[in-house]
Scaffold this motif. Structure first.
Motif, PDB file in Angstrom:
ATOM      1  N   SER B 870       0.907  -1.279   0.201  1.00 57.77           N
ATOM      2  CA  SER B 870       0.070  -0.002   0.012  1.00 57.77           C
ATOM      3  C   SER B 870       0.942   1.079   0.120  1.00 57.77           C
ATOM      4  N   PRO B 871       0.360   2.386  -0.310  1.00 55.17           N
ATOM      5  CA  PRO B 871       1.122   3.590   0.035  1.00 55.17           C
ATOM      6  C   PRO B 871       1.735   3.926   0.884  1.00 55.17           C
ATOM      7  N   MET B 872       0.967   3.593   2.204  1.00 63.07           N
ATOM      8  CA  MET B 872       1.717   3.692   3.618  1.00 63.07           C
ATOM      9  C   MET B 872       2.984   2.586   3.732  1.00 63.07           C
ATOM     10  N   ASP B 873       2.762   1.596   3.108  1.00 62.89           N
ATOM     11  CA  ASP B 873       3.964   0.684   3.254  1.00 62.89           C
ATOM     12  C   ASP B 873       5.129   1.153   2.648  1.00 62.89           C
ATOM     13  N   LEU B 874       4.875   1.892   1.444  1.00 64.62           N
ATOM     14  CA  LEU B 874       5.946   2.596   0.731  1.00 64.62           C
ATOM     15  C   LEU B 874       6.561   3.867   1.256  1.00 64.62           C
ATOM     16  N   ASP B 875       5.880   4.213   2.360  1.00 63.30           N
ATOM     17  CA  ASP B 875       6.198   5.411   3.157  1.00 63.30           C
ATOM     18  C   ASP B 875       5.692   6.718   2.153  1.00 63.30           C
ATOM     19  N   MET B 876       4.714   6.498   1.435  1.00 63.69           N
ATOM     20  CA  MET B 876       4.219   7.603   0.309  1.00 63.69           C
ATOM     21  C   MET B 876       2.739   8.031   0.831  1.00 63.69           C
ATOM     22  N   ALA B 877       2.640   8.131   2.060  1.00 61.88           N
ATOM     23  CA  ALA B 877       1.491   8.684   2.668  1.00 61.88           C
ATOM     24  C   ALA B 877       1.040  10.203   1.977  1.00 61.88           C
ATOM     25  N   TRP B 878       1.882  10.767   1.906  1.00 63.53           N
ATOM     26  CA  TRP B 878       2.076  11.947   1.178  1.00 63.53           C
ATOM     27  C   TRP B 878       1.256  12.021  -0.237  1.00 63.53           C
ATOM     28  N   ALA B 879       1.376  10.904  -0.713  1.00 63.98           N
ATOM     29  CA  ALA B 879       0.696  10.721  -2.140  1.00 63.98           C
ATOM     30  C   ALA B 879      -0.860  10.481  -1.889  1.00 63.98           C
ATOM     31  N   SER B 887     -14.916   9.127  -3.182  1.00 62.25           N
ATOM     32  CA  SER B 887     -13.696   8.054  -2.767  1.00 62.25           C
ATOM     33  C   SER B 887     -12.781   7.863  -4.025  1.00 62.25           C
ATOM     34  N   PHE B 888     -11.699   7.509  -3.695  1.00 67.05           N
ATOM     35  CA  PHE B 888     -10.777   6.977  -5.017  1.00 67.05           C
ATOM     36  C   PHE B 888     -10.533   5.470  -4.851  1.00 67.05           C
ATOM     37  N   LEU B 889     -10.217   4.958  -5.932  1.00 68.11           N
ATOM     38  CA  LEU B 889     -10.196   3.606  -6.023  1.00 68.11           C
ATOM     39  C   LEU B 889      -8.918   3.032  -4.915  1.00 68.11           C
ATOM     40  N   GLY B 890      -9.298   2.265  -4.195  1.00 70.14           N
ATOM     41  CA  GLY B 890      -8.415   1.739  -3.166  1.00 70.14           C
ATOM     42  C   GLY B 890      -8.560   2.205  -1.606  1.00 70.14           C
ATOM     43  N   LYS B 891      -9.380   3.512  -1.818  1.00 67.62           N
ATOM     44  CA  LYS B 891      -9.389   4.030  -0.372  1.00 67.62           C
ATOM     45  C   LYS B 891      -9.907   3.105   0.735  1.00 67.62           C
ATOM     46  N   ARG B 892     -11.236   2.670   0.283  1.00 72.05           N
ATOM     47  CA  ARG B 892     -11.834   2.019   1.438  1.00 72.05           C
ATOM     48  C   ARG B 892     -10.942   0.798   1.974  1.00 72.05           C
ATOM     49  N   SER B 893     -10.060   0.276   1.105  1.00 75.89           N
ATOM     50  CA  SER B 893      -9.358  -1.013   1.421  1.00 75.89           C
ATOM     51  C   SER B 893      -8.242  -0.349   2.330  1.00 75.89           C
ATOM     52  N   LEU B 894      -7.926   0.776   2.385  1.00 76.84           N
ATOM     53  CA  LEU B 894      -6.806   1.202   3.125  1.00 76.84           C
ATOM     54  C   LEU B 894      -6.866   0.918   4.680  1.00 76.84           C
ATOM     55  N   SER B 895      -8.297   1.052   5.055  1.00 73.94           N
ATOM     56  CA  SER B 895      -8.724   0.779   6.413  1.00 73.94           C
ATOM     57  C   SER B 895      -8.865  -0.372   6.875  1.00 73.94           C
ATOM     58  N   ARG B 896      -8.894  -1.322   5.731  1.00 72.55           N
ATOM     59  CA  ARG B 896      -8.956  -2.957   6.387  1.00 72.55           C
ATOM     60  C   ARG B 896      -7.875  -3.228   7.588  1.00 72.55           C
ATOM     61  N   SER B 897      -8.328  -4.347   8.261  1.00 71.52           N
ATOM     62  CA  SER B 897      -7.577  -4.585   9.375  1.00 71.52           C
ATOM     63  C   SER B 897      -6.065  -4.919   9.046  1.00 71.52           C
ATOM     64  N   ASP B 898      -6.042  -5.942   8.033  1.00 79.56           N
ATOM     65  CA  ASP B 898      -5.081  -6.302   7.562  1.00 79.56           C
ATOM     66  C   ASP B 898      -4.064  -5.106   6.966  1.00 79.56           C
ATOM     67  N   THR B 899      -4.689  -4.438   6.195  1.00 73.93           N
ATOM     68  CA  THR B 899      -3.761  -3.079   5.536  1.00 73.93           C
ATOM     69  C   THR B 899      -3.402  -2.102   6.514  1.00 73.93           C
ATOM     70  N   ALA B 900      -4.252  -2.022   7.627  1.00 72.62           N
ATOM     71  CA  ALA B 900      -3.798  -0.961   8.260  1.00 72.62           C
ATOM     72  C   ALA B 900      -3.097  -1.305   9.746  1.00 72.62           C
ATOM     73  N   ARG B 901      -2.639  -2.764   9.692  1.00 73.69           N
ATOM     74  CA  ARG B 901      -2.088  -3.236  10.993  1.00 73.69           C
ATOM     75  C   ARG B 901      -0.832  -2.896  11.219  1.00 73.69           C
ATOM     76  N   GLU B 902      -0.139  -3.049  12.402  1.00 80.95           N
ATOM     77  CA  GLU B 902       1.210  -2.777  12.579  1.00 80.95           C
ATOM     78  C   GLU B 902       2.230  -4.135  12.218  1.00 80.95           C
ATOM     79  N   GLY B 903       3.356  -3.600  11.832  1.00 80.58           N
ATOM     80  CA  GLY B 903       4.260  -4.701  11.543  1.00 80.58           C
ATOM     81  C   GLY B 903       4.212  -5.087   9.747  1.00 80.58           C
ATOM     82  N   ARG B 904       3.429  -4.453   9.164  1.00 76.99           N
ATOM     83  CA  ARG B 904       3.545  -4.659   7.922  1.00 76.99           C
ATOM     84  C   ARG B 904       4.949  -4.702   7.301  1.00 76.99           C
ATOM     85  N   LYS B 905       5.240  -4.982   5.955  1.00 73.68           N
ATOM     86  CA  LYS B 905       6.316  -4.902   5.279  1.00 73.68           C
ATOM     87  C   LYS B 905       6.412  -3.423   4.852  1.00 73.68           C
TER      88      LYS B 905
END
Lengths: 217, 998
Positions: B870-879, B887-905
């Motif tokens: 995800s953009p957060m994984d890439l340290d690109m939250a600024w984008a 809404s934009f494509l992918g927005k809702r999924s960013l808040s999924r539990s696995d997508t938003a959890r700690e410890g992701r790559k």
């Protein structure tokens, strides 16, 4: 707008040096081919049921865009090919291209439409000869025998695609993309082997609609 | 004493001319029109092969595609072809063939010695032996490979060509025998566009072996000739011979292979024509006039050379003038055997017929009939010398006496006809067992779009076949909108004695106790093997097939399958109709790989896509790298340089001087419309509403899971017009993505999108001196830094050409990307090179491009991302513009539990402790230097290079919780080596980004 020196212009088939290899077709050559290079290509997008769009374009081209699928129409500005319900391709003289782009932009200023210059992205090739239909049938699954004069079709050929325009009974014009031109030419040359292909000049491979648009460099 | 050439009227050979050929090193002569089989039989050559498992001597059984034994290696060197059936190999001058089994020779085969122990090698023994000890398996494999297989694949590249031809017809008729000829004639006369195919070298089918047939008062030959002439007159009818329809597919697509030149001596072939041509035929109506193939009977030692089918005996005599033996025994179940007996007797043979029907009598005095008798076993060492005939019970398949021995030199058997249903059943259906005909038949009414004509429906008598064909064609014509009434050709209806269906002839012993009775010759499957499979509890016919290998070979069980199905049914004590057949699949006969590939080989295997500037790169010695189908310059090595030296030089030039790269392959999409901004807002993660005309912005594209799928710079050309770029490999996929969302979810948005990837060529002029170079070529754009800022674009004239100049940078240096119409691409490139010469301008390729962007921590989608970042994984939250109203494509999924959890790559930079050590891309990253029983793999290295600018190695990696691990040392494992590396920023050069802003 000005026209830059055409001597700098290289067509998508430039690398094959076709003009230097041109010969006069003999009896044994059952298929002849000639590139029709350096044309202008303008993509028009718009809704056929939008009268403002249709009238705007008709005002520039001198006649209405065709709405019947697969139509080929000759206008004062050039050849119009129906591509899809909301897309047409206009092939024109290169020297007329900039003026046409400007005229269309002006005519369609407040209309929901798109005018795209794709002159650098396409080229045309005329294929004629007694066996040109057999050659087409060796290239892909489209029922080429059913393509009547005045119709065009976009279809697949081996691992690429092209638009086939049937302008008279002696031959067809293929329109295809620059980045696939190398593969398309090699495919055509290889597939034409049973027919003893003659690479020839546009004069020996004249197309009633496209050849008048040529401005030979 | 066996086969010989006889004077026979009406054969298809030219006995006035001779053809020389060789087989297994011996020279022979034949005639034009012969096959290799007929010519060899004429010389009395009998032994053609050694069987697959037991090494038993084998000879020719059939006369066509059904032949299982006589597989030969045809030709030598690059043209050699394995496993050609001698019965299908047309003879030409100088033909050279050899047998494909028997080692060290056909006469003395080592395998046959092993074959003496055949009772230890029943069906299924492969899966039960050679299992242990496991370490001996490589040895077993080598030995088995030596004994296995038949011919050899060519070891040299194929010098011949292949191609394809597509057809669209009203009617396709498969099979050019009596019924196919009639069907084609009827279709052609009705004005239908018709294609007629036949696998043989000439039309006629069984008529070529039955000269006494009468159709409309004409003999076979006269009928064939008259129909052929009539068809030739019709321009809408095409006839192809030597063309086998090998498969029928959805919606009446039929594929056929034409052997254009295999029958011509290699030196005489025409180079401009293909060797084989694959025909792809789309027919409104398909007519299958594929005929039937005769089954042999199953009895002891029925595999001896000299044991053949009755139809083979007829065909070799009538078509090729070869009498297959002098003392002939014929055994069979129907009047077909009497037709054959009469013919062979007339040709001078001494013929005895063992007719299984008690009421059978000879038609005349030229041959002898033993009614109510069958063959218990054939005898002879190496070839048939005689048969043991036994009397039969009138109704049961049992012997009633001891029987007698009869000497002979050839045995012909006939168990009846098996319709060639294969094409009809390629849709997965099965043929129906007709108990009265003792045959699996195709329905005489066919199915929608497919008509069946002639003996394939069980209409085995010619008169019935022609009548049934006419009926079927009436329906075909109606389906094509033709109302013509078709006359039925007249044909005499001879009186026939009812056949007595038999399959496995009894020998008075339990199955397996007497001489081996073969069902499948190519795989050495005996009747006993089938009963064994049933005893081992394999009750599905598909299992029996796999257990025994029945029907597996290159003959696909054409002579053996039906016998096998019936024997299985008898062993299971179930009706044959219930047991059914195995699945029919294309190809009907083997098809060369060349025919399937057509022109799609060599340089035409896949398109190579090139930009307009390509020739310039080649002229400068660029090594090329494939990127998708594109060929891109990889690096430009100077004499003496390897990849690393060239890349180091190119990188330094880009950062210290000026360098230039061809970026033309990137996808480019022109987007127009009053809703263009809104559309961009929805498909990109970041915001576009405020982007002014003349400005560019980096766009990040997410999929519906919120994962990065593509990126690129998009520029605002006019208020309602944008110019989007994509990655090279993602161009088509992104355009499809945009179209999909617009057409299916937001059709109300007024926006157009059209590809302009090929229209524009892009030249990236890069480095501190890039402005100076551009200034030499461009007079009408103010290039000063305050006027033409980073992320601006301007239209102007460069080298006299209309150009859009984008001040964007993938390197982090001052950089101008020149976009020009592709026809001028090369001219502009050369002008840039010339203008830059005084600054030592350096062309560079994809390798340097990768290093430069990595030094700046810029991701490459597909290299640093894999669809799960995800953009957060890439340290690109600024984008990511979370405040956009829609809404934009992918927005809702960013808040999924696995997508938003700690410890992701997360994407981080890695600096190896040893600056000379370049990490391996893909290497695993762990907290520990040692690999233990439990290892926690934290992530992997995504991009890794030596940085000439920094004089050390750098890398980007994805690491679990990486952004929290700054300054931590982790261990990178690859190829058995461990490299410690420190986690840090992924921006290695010019952290603040000053260099691109100068």
């Amino acid at each position: 707008m000005f026209n830059p020196p055409n001597v700098m212009l290289e067509s998508p088939l430039h690398a094959f040096g076709l003009p230097a290899r041109a010969a006069t077709p003999a009896k044994e050559n059952r298929v002849a081919m000639s590139e029709l290079p350096h044309l202008g290509y303008i993509v028009l997008r718009g809704k056929a049921d939008d009268t403002a769009f249709m009238q705007g374009v008709a005002g520039v081209l001198g006649q209405a865009l065709p709405t019947r699928p697969m139509s080929v129409v000759s206008t004062s500005a050039g050849v119009v090919l129906w591509v899809s319900p909301d897309e047409w391709l206009l092939a024109c003289k290169r020297s007329a291209r900039d003026a046409l782009l400007a005229a269309l932009a002006t005519a369609l200023r407040d209309v929901f439409a798109q005018v795209v210059d794709n002159s650098g992205g396409l080229t045309a090739l005329r294929i004629s000869g007694p066996d040109h239909l057999l050659l087409l049938r060796q290239l892909g699954p489209y029922d080429y025998e059913s393509l009547a004069v005045g119709r065009c079709a976009s279809t697949v050929a081996s691992k690429t695609g092209f638009t086939v325009v049937r302008t008279d009974t002696d031959g067809v014009v293929l329109v295809f993309r620059r980045s696939f031109a190398d593969y398309t030419w090699r495919l055509l040359e290889r597939t034409a082997r049973p027919y003893r292909l003659c690479i020839t000049s546009p004069a020996h491979c004249a197309d009633p609609l496209f050849t008048p648009l040529l401005e030979i460099v | 004493m066996s086969g010989s050439r006889v004077l026979q009227a009406g054969t298809r050979i030219d006995s006035t001319r001779t053809v020389n050929f060789s087989f297994d090193g011996r020279d022979y002569t034949g005639h034009p029109g012969d096959t290799l089989a007929s010519a060899l039989l004429a010389h009395g050559v009998r032994r053609m092969a050694r069987s697959f498992k037991y090494g038993r001597p084998r000879g020719i059984i059939g006369a066509g595609a059904e032949e299982p034994n006589a597989l030969v290696q045809l030709g030598t060197g690059a043209l050699t072809t394995p496993n050609v059936k001698a019965t299908q190999a047309e003879l030409y001058e100088g033909l050279s063939a050899r047998s494909t089994s028997g080692w060290p020779s056909l006469d003395f085969d080592l395998k046959s010695v092993l074959g003496q122990g055949s009772r230890f090698m029943p069906a299924g023994f492969y899966s039960k032996t050679f299992k242990w000890p496991q370490k001996l398996w490589p040895l077993y494999e080598t030995v088995i490979r030596k004994f296995a297989g038949f011919g050899d694949a060519p070891a040299e590249p194929d010098p011949e060509d292949y191609d394809h031809l597509h057809h669209h017809v009203d009617v396709l008729v498969v099979g050019g025998g009596a019924c196919g000829l009639l069907a084609a004639l009827q279709a052609g006369r009705a004005g239908l566009k018709t294609l007629l195919l036949d696998e043989q070298n000439e039309l006629g089918g069984w008529l070529l072996s039955d000269p006494n047939a009468q159709i409309d008062g004409r003999s076979s030959e006269a009928y064939i000739r008259s129909v052929q002439a009539a068809l030739a007159e019709m321009p809408h009818v095409t006839v192809l011979v030597r063309t086998t329809a090998f498969g029928m597919y959805e919606q009446n697509l039929v594929q056929a292979v034409e052997l254009l030149q295999d029958h011509i001596a290699p030196g005489q072939r025409q180079a401009h024509l293909p060797r084989h041509r694959m025909h792809k035929i789309r027919a409104h109506q398909v007519v299958l006039a594929t005929g039937a193939i005769e089954r042999p009977l199953v009895f002891g030692n029925n595999d001896l050379p000299g044991v053949m089918t009755v139809s083979a005996g007829q065909t070799f005599l009538h078509r090729y003038g070869v009498r297959v033996g002098q003392r002939v025994v014929i055994c069979g179940t129907s009047d077909l055997i009497h037709d054959c007996a009469e013919s062979l007797a007339k040709a001078g043979a001494q013929v005895t017929v063992a007719d299984v029907r008690h009421s059978a009598v000879a038609r005349n005095g030229s041959y002898t009939v033993m009614a109510g008798h069958c063959i218990a076993e054939a005898t002879g060492g190496g070839e048939v010398k005689g048969v043991k005939l036994v009397p039969l019970h009138p109704t049961r398949d049992e012997t009633t006496g001891a029987g007698s021995f009869l000497a002979c030199d050839v045995v012909l058997s006939s168990g009846g006809l098996s319709p060639t249903v294969h094409l009809f059943c390629h849709d997965g259906s099965r043929p129906q067992w007709d108990e009265s005909l003792a045959a699996f038949v195709a329905p005489h009414t066919g199915r929608k779009g497919v008509a069946c004509a002639g003996s394939v429906t069980g209409a085995f008598e010619l008169a019935d076949a022609l009548a049934q064909t006419t009926q079927a064609m009436q329906q075909v014509l109606a389906a094509c909108g033709k109302t013509d009434t078709l006359p039925v050709p007249s044909c005499p209806q001879p009186r026939r004695l009812q056949p007595r269906p038999m399959f496995r002839l009894p020998d008075g012993k339990a199955e397996g106790a007497g001489a081996k009775a073969f069902v499948d010759y190519q795989n050495d499957v005996s009747a006993a093997d089938i009963e064994l499979a049933v005893r081992e509890n394999y009750h599905s016919i598909e299992h029996v097939k796999r257990y025994t290998a029945l029907g597996f070979g290159t003959d696909q069980g054409k002579l053996s399958n039906v016998n096998g199905f019936v024997i299985t049914a008898r062993a299971l004590k179930r009706p044959v109709s219930e047991v059914g057949t195995t699945t029919y699949r294309p190809a009907y006969t083997p098809v060369s790989l060349g025919a399937l590939a057509g022109t799609m080989s060599g340089e035409l295997f896949d398109p190579n896509r090139y930009g307009a500037i390509h020739a310039s790169h080649v002229a400068r010695g660029a090594a090329l790298e494939p990127v998708g189908q594109w060929q891109r310059p990889w690096y430009f090595a100077k004499p003496g340089e390897d990849l690393h030296a060239a890349v180091a030089r190119e990188c330094l030039a880009a950062r210290n001087g000026v360098a230039v790269m061809d970026a033309s392959t990137l996808g480019k999409i022109q987007i127009d419309g009053p809703d263009a901004r809104e559309f961009l807002n929805r498909i990109y993660a970041n915001a576009w509403t405020q982007l002014a005309v003349g400005k560019c912005r980096y766009g990040l594209m997410l999929d519906e899971n919120g994962m990065v799928m593509d990126d690129g710079v998009t520029a605002c050309i006019e208020q309602n017009q944008f110019y989007m770029t994509t990655t090279t490999g993602g161009a088509a996929r992104v355009l499809n993505w945009l179209e999909r969302w617009h057409q299916t979810e937001w059709p109300e948005l007024k926006v157009w999108m059209t590809s302009v990837t090929d229209h524009w060529s892009t030249i990236a002029l890069v480095g501190p001196k890039s402005r100076a170079v551009l200034a030499k070529l461009c007079a009408d754009i103010d290039l000063s830094p305050d006027s033409f800022k980073f992320m601006d674009w301007r239209a102007g004239t460069v080298h006299g050409l209309p150009v859009r100049v984008f001040r964007i940078s993938f390197s982090g240096e001052l950089s101008y990307e020149l976009n020009v119409e592709s026809g001028y691409g090369r001219a502009l490139w050369e002008a840039v090179m010339a203008a830059g010469a005084e600054f030592d301008i350096t062309p560079y390729g994809t390798e340097t491009m990768h290093v430069l962007r990595a030094e700046k921590g810029f991701i490459i989608v597909g290299q640093d991302t894999d669809g799960s970042m995800s953009p957060m994984d890439l340290d690109m939250a600024w984008a990511v513009g979370l405040k956009k109203p829609f809404s934009f494509l992918g927005k809702r999924s960013l808040s999924r539990s696995d997508t938003a959890r700690e410890g992701r790559k997360q994407l981080v930079g890695l600096l190896p402790e040893d600056p000379a050590s370049v990490l391996v891309e893909g290497a695993q990253i762990m907290e520990s230097a040692t690999v233990g029983a439990q290892n926690q793999m934290l992530g992997h290295v995504t991009s890794s290079y030596h940085s000439a600018f920094l004089g050390r190695s750098i890398a980007m990696a994805v690491v679990a919780g990486g952004l929290q691990r700054k300054e931590q040392t982790l261990y990178v494992h690859a190829h058995g080596k461990v490299t410690p590396a420190k986690v840090g920023s992924s921006v290695f050069v010019d952290l603040k980004g000053d260099r691109q802003n100068v």
